[in-house]
Structures are given as C-alpha cells and as structure tokens.
Design a protein around this motif. Structure first.
Motif: not given
Length: 583
Positions: A546-559, A427-442
């Motif tokens: 992608l316009s949710s507060r989760f991605w905005k809050r995460l983007q504030v902490e990222l480089p 379950e966690e691996e699917q969330f990381v590979l299909l959601t986190l990785r794809r959005v962060l990279e692509n």
C-alpha cells in the motif's frame, strides 16, 4: 677609460718635460723605467670574418685632444705592436717586413689584409722610449664565414631609422677608413642578401651610397654592404651590416600623450589592500631618450624611499618606432593618508612633456564573504529541496492536498467517487474485486460503483451504464489486451466516460494499465484521448504494498479526502494508507 686618460695625461706631461729639458733626458737614460700596463680594452673583442680585411686602432690615441700620434712622434716616442696568440702567454713583436706584407702599420692603426685564423689572440700597442712606456691590449677574434645571411658580417649591425615615406642616404660604415693613398674601392649593396633589390625608383645605388627615396615597411631589415678595394697588388674586402627600421613620419605630432589616467577616470581603492595605479602613455618616435614615471606629492618612487611604493613598466606596443608604454604604481597596505596624496603620471621625450593626475576614490565595503556564504547556503538548500522534491514529490503532493485541497463532495451532488470499468474475464475481474475495490473502499474510504455488483436485475444495460457513469466523480478504466472489444460492456462505459469528460460534467477518466498493451491494442477512442488522460501502471508484486508508488499515484488522481476524514476513518478501524501487502 678613466685610467687610460690618466695614463695619457701622465705620459704627455713626461714628454713635455723631456722636450723642455734635454739634460733631464740624458740623466734618466740610465734609470730603470716601469711600463704602465692598462690591461685589455673593455669594449669587447674586435671580430672579423676569415678572409676579410680588418684594422686595429691603438686605443692610446682614442682621445686626440689629449694626445695624438704626431705629438708622440715629435717627442721621440715609438709605437710598437705585439701579438699574443690564443692559448699562449708570450708577447711576440709583429714583423712588418714579412714577404707576404699581410700585416702592416699605418700611423696608429694595425692592418690585417686579410685576416686568418692564426691571427686570433691579443694585440698590444706600446708607446715607449728609453725611460717610459704605456701599453694596452685589444682582443681580436677571427670567425669562419657562415652560409646564412646574417653570418656574412662579424661586426655588429648599425641601426638606422628612416621615417615612413621619407628619404635617407645609407653610407657603408667604416668606409672612410679604406680611403688611403694609392687605393681604389667599390661598394656592393644587398637587402636580405639580394643584390637585385634596388631596381625601382624608391631605392637606388648612387656611387658608394644607397639612396632610399621613399621608405615603406617592406624596406625594413638588414642591409649588407661589401667594400672591395685594391692595395699592394691584392684585392681585399670587408662586410658591414645596417639594420634599417621604419619609424613614424616627422609630419605627425611627436609630443607625448597620456592615454590613461583620463580626465574623468576614477581609480577605486580599498584601505588595507594593495592598490595598482596603471598609467598608459603614447610616446612617438624621436631621437634621444623617452621617459615615463609616477610622482607622489611631487617625488618619484626613488626619491620617496618608501618600501610600500614601487613601480613596474612594460612595453605594450611598438608601431613604426612609436611606443605605447604601461607603468604601474603599486602601493602596499593602502591607508587613509595615502588617499590624500597627489599622484601624477608624467612622460617626456625630446619634443615635450605631458602629465596627468590620477583621481582616487575609496570604494564602498562589500561583505563579499558574507554574501558568498549566504549564496552558497541558499544554493545548497535549493539543491537539497530539489532532490527531496524529485524523490518525494508524490508524498509532498498528497500532504499538500490533504491539508489545503478542496473536498469535491461539497461542490457536487455525485453519488459515487469511482466507477470501475474493466474487461469481463476472470483475471481482470479478480484484480478489480479483490484488489482495487477492497483497497479503495476499505483502506482509502472511497465509494465505488461496479456495474455487475450494483445494478438491479431487469434494467436496461445502456441506460443504467450511462446513469452510473454520470453519478460518479472518476471513471477508473482497467486496461488489458482484451479491453474495448466491439459491442462489449467495457467499451460502452469508456465512451460514456469520455463523452461526459468532454462535456465538462465533472468527470475525469483515469487509466490503470493492468497488463502491457501493444500499439494496436488501444481502441480508437483511447488513441484520441490518450494525451489528455492519466495513465497509472500496475507492476505486479512491486505495486502490491500500500506504500508503493502505484497507490500514491492513483490517490493523487482520486477525489480528495481531508485530514479530519482520514482521522475519523482511522478511529473507525479504517486505515487510509499503510505499509500493508495485498493478498
């Protein structure tokens, strides 16, 4: 009273003519005389309590220097009394030969010993002979006694002022009127209806008088004196009241003193407005009148006769007879000419007079309306900005970072932007590979390192893990109930990231809570570092856009990625952040 004096003068002239010319008397006997009726005495009704004695002097003899009882008797004029009972109009002559002898006449005085309720009404005294007469009426009101202390005397109280710590002899009012031949009397004194209040040395009854040797504040109040006397074999009494007030001692200064305006006081004024000049005066107690007034250029408000000027006065304080008076001079539509006038406040009593001048100064113009509007607009804008920032602070922070932030790629030699650490289950691996990785990279254009994907076969897990974490700018820890078990790959990654962050190696740890954790679900290392770490919560479908507060809050902490980089990514068909759902 003027009409009464005229009547007495005309009557005295007539009597002098009768005494000088007896023939004129004989000739006028047969003429028809008209009685001068001067109505009812205007001083109000004479009041008496039922059962007490009272007396009514004939008002025609109230001015003995003009006319008196002896001269009237010598001129052959008779004094006759009439009674008009309440609710009747018929004048009945008073019978002084009644067996009870309750009503009697002593010279010009009518005595009622005692008064009863039947005695209510008018009493008319008439001075007459065959050819002329004059009459005047006095109203008598007989009231029933009341149980309270103040109701024991019908006659209004007499005011007596006694200086504080001073002395005074109190004599019962009207006592001299009962000192008639063949009468004896006694006087009983009461203070607040207490006859035993005179046992100390400060107050003592001496014969008919009450002597106050030393006045104190507690000795103020109503004093009753009851006069008891005997006449014609019957015991009678009447009651009088004295209202005693303590006043300031004669040993203190008694001259008026103006407290306000002071010597250095300035009254600010404004043209076109209403100006109030306040004068406060201390007027010590003295016998006689005490006055306070304003003058404008030497004239009082009444003498000035200008409707724009008026004054009002009020008593501010009364202390042992000393007055503190406040008088306010009001000037409507104040003009520049009024500024050049002289304003003086004056006070006067029997001991002296005091005057103080008021100094006026025009106050500087303050744009109160403009200042008020400007302040209101400023506060409104601040409130709007606060609300906007409270709602859109993430968007504003992202916008600020995109234009003014520093790109970390130009300040370090790191290879990866993000290293993702997670529990190795489906379950966690699917969330990381299909959601986190794809959005962060692509979508966001970050370089992401995932150990299971980027590590080479045959290497040492510990060395490669430490190498990957050291070459990354952020360690993204995906938290779930199974994360951090002893001996797992995820726990090694977490320890490496925390150590690198503690030693200041340009690595920051970010916590992403994928599933809620209980208090016991936090491993020892996370519980120690939780205060210093940022926690971003994934909320399922609510965070998928992608316009949710989760991605905005995460983007504030990222480089940081600069605006020009985002434009380049957009031109290369990579959208940094848009309203897109993750599937």
């Amino acid at each position: 009273m003027v009409l009464l004096i005229k009547a007495i003068l005309s009557l005295s002239v007539f009597i002098m003519k009768v005494g000088a010319n007896p023939a004129a008397t004989q000739s006028s006997v047969h003429s028809v005389s008209q009685c001068h009726d001067w109505g009812e005495l205007g001083n109000g009704a004479v009041r008496v309590i039922e059962g007490e004695a009272t007396w009514l002097p004939c008002p025609l003899f109230s001015h003995p220097n003009v006319y008196n009882y002896s001269s009237a008797q010598a001129a052959g004029l008779n004094l006759v009394w009439y009674h008009v009972a309440s609710g009747q109009d018929l004048e009945q002559p008073i019978d002084f030969h009644h067996p009870d002898q309750r009503l009697s006449k002593e010279r010009e005085t009518l005595w009622l010993q005692p008064a009863t309720m039947e005695d209510n009404g008018q009493y008319i005294c008439m001075l007459r002979n065959r050819t002329s007469c004059a009459k005047i009426a006095v109203h008598l009101e007989v009231v029933q006694p009341k149980p309270n202390c103040e109701g024991k005397a019908a006659v209004p109280s007499t005011l007596v002022n006694v200086p504080i710590q001073g002395g005074k002899f109190l004599t019962c009012p009207d006592l001299d009127d009962v000192k008639l031949p063949n009468t004896s009397h006694s006087v009983t004194w009461y203070h607040n209806c207490d006859a035993n209040a005179f046992m100390n040395a400060d107050r003592k009854v001496e014969k008919d008088e009450l002597r106050i040797r030393q006045m104190f504040e507690m000795y103020q109040g109503l004093y009753h004196c009851v006069v008891t006397y005997e006449t014609k074999g019957r015991t009678l009494n009447f009651t009088r009241m004295i209202n005693v007030s303590a006043v300031s001692s004669d040993g203190v200064p008694k001259e008026p003193r103006i407290l306000n305006p002071a010597v250095d006081q300035i009254y600010p004024v404004k043209q076109g407005s209403e100006v109030n000049l306040t004068c406060r005066v201390m007027l010590p107690f003295t016998e006689g009148p005490r006055e306070t007034w304003w003058t404008i250029d030497g004239k009082t408000v009444e003498q000035l006769a200008d409707p724009r000027f008026s004054n009002t006065s009020r008593m501010v304080k009364v202390y042992f007879g000393d007055w503190t008076v406040e008088i306010v001079l009001k000037i409507k539509d104040f003009s520049s000419e009024d500024l050049r006038r002289e304003y003086n406040c004056s006070a006067r009593n029997r001991r002296g007079m005091a005057t103080s001048r008021a100094t006026l100064e025009e106050e500087a113009y303050l744009p109160s309306v403009e200042l008020g509007c400007g302040l209101g607009i400023t506060l409104f804008l601040m409130l709007v900005m606060f609300v906007v920032y409270h709602i859109f602070w993430l968007e504003l922070l992202l916008l600020y970072r995109s234009w003014f932030g520093t790109d970390e790629r130009s300040t370090d030699d790191k290879e990866y932007d993000i290293y993702i650490s997670y529990a190795r289950n489906s379950e966690e691996e699917q969330f990381v590979l299909l959601t986190l990785r794809r959005v962060l990279e692509n979508e966001l254009g970050y370089t992401v390192c995932i150990f299971d994907r980027d590590s080479l076969p045959g290497g040492t897990i510990t060395d490669e893990t430490l190498s990957f974490v050291g070459r990354s700018r952020r360690l993204l820890v995906v938290l779930s109930p199974g994360y951090g078990l002893e001996g797992t790959q995820a726990l090694l990654e977490l320890k490496a990231g925390l150590d690198s962050m503690a030693w200041g190696r340009h690595l920051r740890v970010i916590l992403v809570q994928y599933k809620p954790l209980g208090r016991n679900g936090w491993v020892h290392e996370l519980r120690r570092a939780r205060v210093a770490l940022v926690l971003v919560r994934w909320q399922g479908e609510k965070s998928s856009d992608l316009s949710s507060r989760f991605w905005k809050r995460l983007q504030v902490e990222l480089p940081l990625r600069r605006v020009k980089d985002l434009i380049e990514n957009k031109n290369s068909n990579t959208i940094p952040l848009q309203n897109k759902a993750i599937h």
